[in-house]
Design a protein around this motif. Structure first.
Motif, PDB file in Angstrom:
ATOM      1  N   CYS A 147       0.874  -1.177   0.000  1.00  0.00           N
ATOM      2  CA  CYS A 147       0.000   0.000   0.000  1.00  0.00           C
ATOM      3  C   CYS A 147       0.910   1.226   0.000  1.00  0.00           C
ATOM      4  O   CYS A 147       1.701   1.412   0.922  1.00  0.00           O
ATOM      5  CB  CYS A 147      -0.893  -0.005   1.241  1.00  0.00           C
ATOM      6  SG  CYS A 147      -1.910   1.460   1.325  1.00  0.00           S
ATOM      7  N   SER A 148       0.817   2.047  -1.028  1.00  0.00           N
ATOM      8  CA  SER A 148       1.707   3.210  -1.120  1.00  0.00           C
ATOM      9  C   SER A 148       1.174   4.362  -0.278  1.00  0.00           C
ATOM     10  O   SER A 148      -0.014   4.420   0.063  1.00  0.00           O
ATOM     11  CB  SER A 148       1.829   3.668  -2.573  1.00  0.00           C
ATOM     12  OG  SER A 148       0.620   4.281  -2.975  1.00  0.00           O
ATOM     13  N   GLY A 149       2.039   5.294  -0.005  1.00  0.00           N
ATOM     14  CA  GLY A 149       1.638   6.506   0.695  1.00  0.00           C
ATOM     15  C   GLY A 149       0.617   7.289  -0.110  1.00  0.00           C
ATOM     16  O   GLY A 149      -0.255   7.960   0.456  1.00  0.00           O
ATOM     17  N   ASP A 150       0.706   7.200  -1.440  1.00  0.00           N
ATOM     18  CA  ASP A 150      -0.239   7.932  -2.286  1.00  0.00           C
ATOM     19  C   ASP A 150      -1.652   7.374  -2.143  1.00  0.00           C
ATOM     20  O   ASP A 150      -2.636   8.119  -2.121  1.00  0.00           O
ATOM     21  CB  ASP A 150       0.193   7.859  -3.759  1.00  0.00           C
ATOM     22  CG  ASP A 150       1.541   8.528  -3.981  1.00  0.00           C
ATOM     23  OD1 ASP A 150       2.137   8.993  -3.003  1.00  0.00           O
ATOM     24  OD2 ASP A 150       1.998   8.572  -5.136  1.00  0.00           O
ATOM     25  N   VAL A 151      -1.756   6.050  -2.041  1.00  0.00           N
ATOM     26  CA  VAL A 151      -3.072   5.422  -1.822  1.00  0.00           C
ATOM     27  C   VAL A 151      -3.638   5.896  -0.478  1.00  0.00           C
ATOM     28  O   VAL A 151      -4.827   6.206  -0.361  1.00  0.00           O
ATOM     29  CB  VAL A 151      -2.939   3.876  -1.869  1.00  0.00           C
ATOM     30  CG1 VAL A 151      -4.177   3.194  -1.315  1.00  0.00           C
ATOM     31  CG2 VAL A 151      -2.676   3.420  -3.302  1.00  0.00           C
TER      32      VAL A 151
END
Ligand code: IPE
Length: 259
Positions: A147-151
């Motif tokens: 899970c990316s920081g952008d998500v």
């Protein structure tokens, strides 16, 4: 509320495993402390995440038990980077509280299926500064996923409609082409969905496990629909983030959401 994502390429040397940029982390902590509103901080993983995640293909389908060990290792590593961010915020006089996605978010085949946003709000109301980060999380189909920081920025923007969503990058904003590769690349003052076709997104190096620059920009456009203002600023230039969190005009790129 102001949502800030500190990119992993600013916090770490992305080419060298688990190499932090300590002075930058401390400076960005101080710059955040000047925010004019409550803050929620998201940070990327940089070389604490991408290198091992790619080596063990954690961003792909489930490949067997070895991946569990690698997943646990990356979860531990991103927490180590998180500690450096927490230390910097504490040093700057903020009261940070770490909220790990490995416990609060579930995916299904790489998409968010469930996200507990309530703890973020509860802590903000108390006057604390929630901090979360790109992580290895549970996935109903794959077992584990990235899970990316952008998500997380998108989930938080949807839940809280922040006044500002700020992406802290290692460049001045979004360019017509990669400025590290193309000398004539020009910074865009603002970017909207209709501008994307004219941008050369050819990457300088191998893409991150969390996707291409184009994908990241498309997600920012989605985020912008839920935030008063969305911008990309350079975290390597002193006081850009400070000015951005104070609502002052700052060099960067404004991201315009779909209306
Ligand atoms: C990456 O998160 C998470 C992992 C690889 C575990 P991000 O995609 O937000 O990280 P940066 O900002 O690109 O480093």
């Amino acid at each position: 509320m102001i949502l800030v994502k500190l990119g992993g390429s600013v916090l770490t040397d992305k080419a060298r495993l688990r190499t932090p940029r300590r002075t930058t982390i401390v400076r960005l902590g101080k710059e955040l402390a000047g925010a004019s509103e409550s803050l929620v901080v998201v940070h990327g993983a940089g070389s604490y995440g991408h290198i091992l995640a790619r080596r063990h293909r954690l961003h792909e389908r489930f490949l067997g038990k070895d991946q569990l060990l690698a997943g646990a290792r990356v979860q531990r590593d991103v927490k180590a980077l998180d500690m450096l961010v927490l230390d910097a915020l504490l040093k700057a006089g903020l009261a940070p509280v770490s909220l790990p996605p490995s416990a609060l978010l579930t995916m299904d085949d790489g998409r968010v299926a469930d996200f507990a946003s309530k703890p973020f709000l509860d802590y903000v109301v108390m006057g604390l500064t929630p901090v979360t980060f790109g992580d290895v999380v549970r996935d109903r189909t794959r077992g584990l996923a990235i899970c990316s920081g952008d998500v997380l920025m998108l989930e938080l923007a949807r839940a809280f409609h922040p006044t500002r969503a700020i992406f802290v990058a290692d460049v001045d904003g979004l360019y017509t082409a990669d400025p590290k590769r193309v000398r004539t690349a020009r910074r865009l003052e603002s970017v909207a969905a209709e501008d994307l076709d004219a941008i050369d997104f050819t990457p300088a190096s191998t893409a991150d496990v969390t996707g291409s620059i184009e994908g990241k920009v498309r997600r920012m456009i989605e985020i912008a629909a839920h935030a008063g203002e969305t911008l990309i600023v350079n975290g390597n230039v002193k006081n850009r983030l400070r000015d951005a969190v104070r609502g002052r005009p700052v060099a960067g790129t404004h991201v315009v959401g779909r209306r």
